[in-house]
Motif scaffolding. Sequence first.
Motif, PDB file in Angstrom:
ATOM      1  N   ALA B 320       5.740   2.896  -1.857  1.00  0.00           N
ATOM      2  CA  ALA B 320       7.562   3.009  -0.841  1.00  0.00           C
ATOM      3  C   ALA B 320       7.628   4.054  -2.157  1.00  0.00           C
ATOM      4  N   GLU B 321       7.183   4.711  -3.487  1.00  0.00           N
ATOM      5  CA  GLU B 321       7.148   6.014  -4.318  1.00  0.00           C
ATOM      6  C   GLU B 321       6.645   7.246  -3.972  1.00  0.00           C
ATOM      7  N   ALA B 322       5.562   6.923  -2.875  1.00  0.00           N
ATOM      8  CA  ALA B 322       4.487   8.316  -3.062  1.00  0.00           C
ATOM      9  C   ALA B 322       4.746   8.739  -1.817  1.00  0.00           C
ATOM     10  N   GLY B 323       5.748   9.134  -0.817  1.00  0.00           N
ATOM     11  CA  GLY B 323       5.354   9.379   0.155  1.00  0.00           C
ATOM     12  C   GLY B 323       4.526  10.060   0.415  1.00  0.00           C
ATOM     13  N   ASP B 324       4.143  10.577   1.313  1.00  0.00           N
ATOM     14  CA  ASP B 324       2.276  11.247   2.020  1.00  0.00           C
ATOM     15  C   ASP B 324       0.859  11.798   0.767  1.00  0.00           C
ATOM     16  N   GLY B 325       1.832  11.948  -0.341  1.00  0.00           N
ATOM     17  CA  GLY B 325       0.883  12.011  -1.315  1.00  0.00           C
ATOM     18  C   GLY B 325      -0.762  11.252  -1.466  1.00  0.00           C
ATOM     19  N   PRO B 326      -0.653  10.027  -1.031  1.00  0.00           N
ATOM     20  CA  PRO B 326      -2.013   9.066  -1.080  1.00  0.00           C
ATOM     21  C   PRO B 326      -2.970   9.537  -0.677  1.00  0.00           C
TER      22      PRO B 326
END
Lengths: 332, 332
Positions: B320-326
């Motif tokens: 929910a916090e990481a956006g599309d980075g992962p």
Amino acid sequence: MAVYTHLGADDLAGLIAEYNVGSLLSAKGIAEGVSNSNWLLETSGADGHGAARQATRFILTMYERRIELDDLPFFLGLLDHLAARGGPVPRTIHDRSGAAFRMMDGKAVALIEYLPGVSIDRPSPAQARAVGRALAGMHVASADFAATRANDLAPPDWQDLFQQCGSGLATINASLPRIVETHLSAIMAGWPDDLPRTTIHADLFPDNVLMLGDDVSGMIDFYFACTDMAAYDLAVTHAAWSFGGPGTMFKPEIGQALVAGYEDIRPLTQAERAALPLLAQGAAMRFVATRAFDWINTPDDALVARKDPMDFVKRLQFYAEAGDGPFTPAPR
Amino acid sequence: MAVYTHLGADDLAGLIAEYNVGSLLSAKGIAEGVSNSNWLLETSGADGHGAARQATRFILTMYERRIELDDLPFFLGLLDHLAARGGPVPRTIHDRSGAAFRMMDGKAVALIEYLPGVSIDRPSPAQARAVGRALAGMHVASADFAATRANDLAPPDWQDLFQQCGSGLATINASLPRIVETHLSAIMAGWPDDLPRTTIHADLFPDNVLMLGDDVSGMIDFYFACTDMAAYDLAVTHAAWSFGGPGTMFKPEIGQALVAGYEDIRPLTQAERAALPLLAQGAAMRFVATRAFDWINTPDDALVARKDPMDFVKRLQFYAEAGDGPFTPAPR
């Protein structure tokens, strides 16, 4: 049935690298062993072309109880001794340094040869005869096995277990304290001390025998093996195999086949034959004792199914009433 | 892990006789399967010399829950469909009459090809990339699989499960009701309905993937397979594989390798890529829902170990916090 410890692929591959068995191809936790964890492993096979059979499948056993550690050299050495004499017994695989077991996370682990075969619930007389032969063969082959181990489930130990059960015995069955009292002192008073001794399996139930057709392909789970009377081992095997069906009835053709098979390889002495009825009562009492103790002391949430002690109470009562009939070879 | 049903050697030999796989040589109950009983069987091999591989090892699965019976043709047919296209998936062995499963004591049983390999707890990036490739390969290969099965663990089902948990949710963790409330409605409101659909595995955790070195040798346990969004399956796999170590930290090199491997075989559409952060939150929520329900409803004396729902709460909060980075491929 249980696997108590999780071992990841990294753990297993690291362990296998300590043995000359090739690399790890498969690992399945198997639902066997009451106090151990067991995995069926497949590897790519040993390097080189030695005389040893090129095993690629193994049972990995992790001994979850510290108490067994002192006895491991006896158990694993016995497997090697019997396998070297051609017995249907799995070899212990030694690691690259020659050790029969290794320590892993503070627990002992051993790699043991995998043997084919299935455990037979309802043996035919031919199968029972093969089991009798295999048991006698083990007794003969272990005559020159130098190590000894006292039987820690001998009659005084049954008495201790019942005393530890205390009032819990009556919660299993109201008649159980009286039955134990009636039979235990008579068994202990008559218990022989002059019969031929050897290394015995002491727990040769059907799930510890692997069969292919009518042949015994493996005897396994030697973790009760000890130095005791050969005829007592036959009595344990008789009590373990010869009952079944409605009301746990005695099956005379199975009991007779076990004794006949045993005598194919190692004829009983007169004294052994005379002692069998009492030894069989003792064998039944031994399983009443451990099952009653486990029944009372196994937590409800344990992974292990408890076994009903009353099953062996019936066998005890049968043997007490039947005399030597159950051990008499069938007329030819 | 469990074997819920005892099958004797007679039962197993009788069952095996219904298949053209030879006679039974070995049977071991294996400690896999949460709602099924499983045995690893070895046989002497099929008669004749057909084109089929001469398998001699099999997994026998007994389906302990009646509810799965209707879905068995879908699950077993999918295995055959994927295996026929060369996927690393076990074949269903059909009996002599051609049936993919049989009934035994009122329960369905199926004989399934055994595949080598071990389950990897801590994958390397190369292994994660292979898993991504295998998942995409399954999605591509199932494009022409005609059967369909609705996903019975879709967002409305998570909501149902949480409602059935009721006040029990707070007994797991005091903050859990608030966390579910915060995230569930947002996930459901944004849940896409226009992404490419195919047959998905829906539960591709490390213990459902067998590996030999860096290669996927088997994908197993398709009993959650259903017709749903391909990108959701990638999100489930991402949530299942990319976390570990202290505090269940995200491992970016694993997550990126999974996506990169997937795109080696099936490039994501722009819409799929944009949806991944929300789909991954949904994937985490799906496991929070089932684990919370099981946590509350599993008896203390069950043979099955409960899994902590809070593990996937942490993954949910991470996504929910990481956006599309992962999900962004590593710079080359």
